[in-house]
Design a protein around this motif. Structure first.
Motif, short mmCIF file in Angstrom:
data_model
loop_
_atom_site.label_atom_id
_atom_site.label_comp_id
_atom_site.label_asym_id
_atom_site.label_seq_id
_atom_site.Cartn_x
_atom_site.Cartn_y
_atom_site.Cartn_z
N SER A 288 -27.22 16.89 5.13
CA SER A 288 -26.13 18.01 5.24
C SER A 288 -25.64 18.24 3.83
O SER A 288 -25.78 17.66 2.89
N GLY A 290 -22.68 19.49 1.22
CA GLY A 290 -21.29 19.54 0.88
C GLY A 290 -21.12 19.96 -0.52
O GLY A 290 -21.85 20.50 -1.09
N ASP A 293 -15.59 17.91 -5.61
CA ASP A 293 -14.07 18.58 -5.58
C ASP A 293 -13.90 19.53 -6.79
O ASP A 293 -14.90 19.74 -7.69
N LYS A 303 -26.20 15.42 1.14
CA LYS A 303 -25.92 13.95 1.70
C LYS A 303 -27.19 13.38 2.49
O LYS A 303 -27.49 14.29 3.44
N VAL A 315 -21.29 16.54 11.88
CA VAL A 315 -20.98 17.37 10.42
C VAL A 315 -19.96 18.19 10.77
O VAL A 315 -20.54 19.17 11.49
N GLY A 318 -15.86 22.10 6.03
CA GLY A 318 -14.36 21.83 5.71
C GLY A 318 -14.15 22.86 4.31
O GLY A 318 -15.01 23.36 4.00
N SER A 322 -18.95 20.29 3.77
CA SER A 322 -19.20 19.65 4.90
C SER A 322 -18.46 18.15 4.90
O SER A 322 -18.92 17.56 4.10
N LYS A 323 -18.11 17.63 6.14
CA LYS A 323 -17.58 16.19 6.47
C LYS A 323 -18.34 15.62 7.11
O LYS A 323 -18.58 16.32 8.27
N THR A 324 -18.96 14.47 6.99
CA THR A 324 -19.75 13.56 7.85
C THR A 324 -19.21 12.48 8.16
O THR A 324 -18.34 11.67 7.70
N ASP A 325 -19.43 11.93 9.68
CA ASP A 325 -19.04 10.81 10.09
C ASP A 325 -20.16 10.27 10.94
O ASP A 325 -20.83 10.91 11.93
#
Length: 418
Positions: A288, A290, A293, A303, A315, A318, A322-325
């Protein structure tokens, strides 16, 4: 345990909310000879109320199922920990019907107030469920509506035969000559399922996939390069043919899934908050995109995440990328759509409505002050829309069908109600 407490425990059991202690207590009561009539009377009352609420299984059908179970020689297993003795087989039959019936809603109310469920009783105003169907777009832009083709070969390009049979499209490479073209010359096709349609596809390498409603898959008519790459929007379930020297890659808007041979599901609808990749068998690597900062100037970074069977990667886009979990999920719920079922366990109202919108091809309209509602349970996807919303409606929300729209309303309770 009083009748009221017994009812409440049974309701929680049917809705999947009962604690281990409550389940054990129910099993204990059913095995007490002096409580037999009491327990059966309460279960009869629960069954009658459930029938009035769901309207899915007829009384005649329920009776047939009960009689069938009663006539069985083997004692049916109802709980993963308990088996009922023969004298309580009638009670077991009721539990089987309710626990395994077509519709068991977490939002079930024992005495729904009249008027909370607004249905289109006129069948002419109802909405039929989705069905098999798709549109195939060839490399020259030609559109072929597969709904109208029952079986047969519909096209042939460079030795590739396209065969349609019973809701499935397959690519046959029997006469394909890979020496005639390179990867840059390979033609690409796109299979699209509109709302209210689903279809299955067998790719040139033998990989099988099932395409959910409102989805599309773009793929080459032959895999000639070092990788087998396809592009997906919407949702699809894959069973990939192993080929160690030619990995299979699925590209979506936010991620890239790389596999050698495995079973997995990807949900990548544009109207969902996140893309979800779920692994059932084998192993996949998901990439993915991302961003770092602000101190690093928002430099893009990739990632790479390796999933194990039973895991799901989420995914979500944001502000900073992107934010992954990664979580462990219920696989039956993930692929319920492929198996012809809606599984609304712990689903929000909005999530359930998005699924219904895609399958029934309706527009969802929310009226004012809609509360936060969470559903549960399973229901077959081959039911008419009125049957679905009858089970979903409760004391907080109601539904009505107006043409091609499904209206969601907040139920206003009078001041006299408590």
């Amino acid at each position: 345990m009083s009748d009221l407490n017994l009812k409440e425990a049974l309701f929680r059991y049917f809705n999947g909310k009962a604690s281990v202690e409550e389940e054990d207590m129910l099993m204990y009561l059913m095995n007490q000879e002096n409580r037999k009539e009491e327990v059966e009377a309460v279960m009869e009352e629960v069954w009658t109320q459930y029938q009035a609420t769901s309207g899915i299984i007829s009384a005649e059908k329920g009776k047939d199922i009960v009689e069938q179970i009663l006539n069985q020689k083997q004692t049916p297993t109802i709980s993963r920990r308990n088996v009922f003795p023969f004298r309580f087989r009638w009670a077991a039959a009721i539990l089987i019907i309710i626990s395994c019936s077509i519709l068991v809603w977490q939002q079930w109310k024992p005495s729904p107030q009249e008027g909370y469920t607004n249905l289109a009783d006129n069948p002419n105003h109802d909405v039929q469920p989705g069905r098999e169907g798709a549109i195939l777009t060839l490399s020259d832009g030609t559109h072929i509506e597969l709904d109208t083709i029952r079986s047969g070969i519909i096209n042939s390009e460079i030795g590739t035969a396209l065969e349609v049979s019973e809701g499935k499209l397959a690519y046959n490479l029997t006469n394909f000559d890979s020496n005639r073209l390179n990867s840059a010359q390979v033609q690409w096709h796109t299979l699209t399922t509109p709302k209210g349609r689903q279809f299955s596809l067998e790719l040139p390498d033998g990989t099988k996939l099932w395409l959910n409603a409102a989805s599309s898959i773009r793929f080459p008519i032959a895999f000639t390069g070092k990788e087998r790459t396809v592009e997906l929007t919407g949702e699809a379930y894959f069973e990939v043919t192993p080929s160690p020297d030619q990995p299979f890659i699925v590209i979506t808007r936010q991620q890239q899934v790389k596999v050698l041979g495995t079973h997995f599901n990807i949900n990548a609808y544009d109207d969902e908050d996140a893309e979800k990749t779920t692994l059932l068998e084998g192993s996949v690597q998901v990439s993915s995109w991302g961003h770092d900062d602000v101190n690093t100037g928002f430099q893009a970074r990739q990632k790479n995440i390796l999933l194990k069977p039973g895991q799901q990667l989420t995914v979500a886009a944001g502000a900073g990328g992107s934010k992954t979990d990664v979580t462990t999920v219920d696989l039956d719920q993930v692929i319920a759509w492929k198996n012809g079922v809606f599984n609304f366990h712990r689903q929000s109202l909005q999530s359930a409505m998005r699924q219904i919108s895609r399958w029934y091809g309706v527009e969802i309209v929310y009226e004012k002050n809609i509360p936060e509602v969470q559903f549960g349970g399973k229901v077959q996807r081959n039911l008419q829309l009125s049957q679905i919303i009858k089970g979903l409606a409760d004391e907080e929300v109601s539904f009505r069908i107006e043409g091609n729209k499904l209206i969601v309303s907040h139920c206003q309770r009078s001041d006299q109600e408590h």
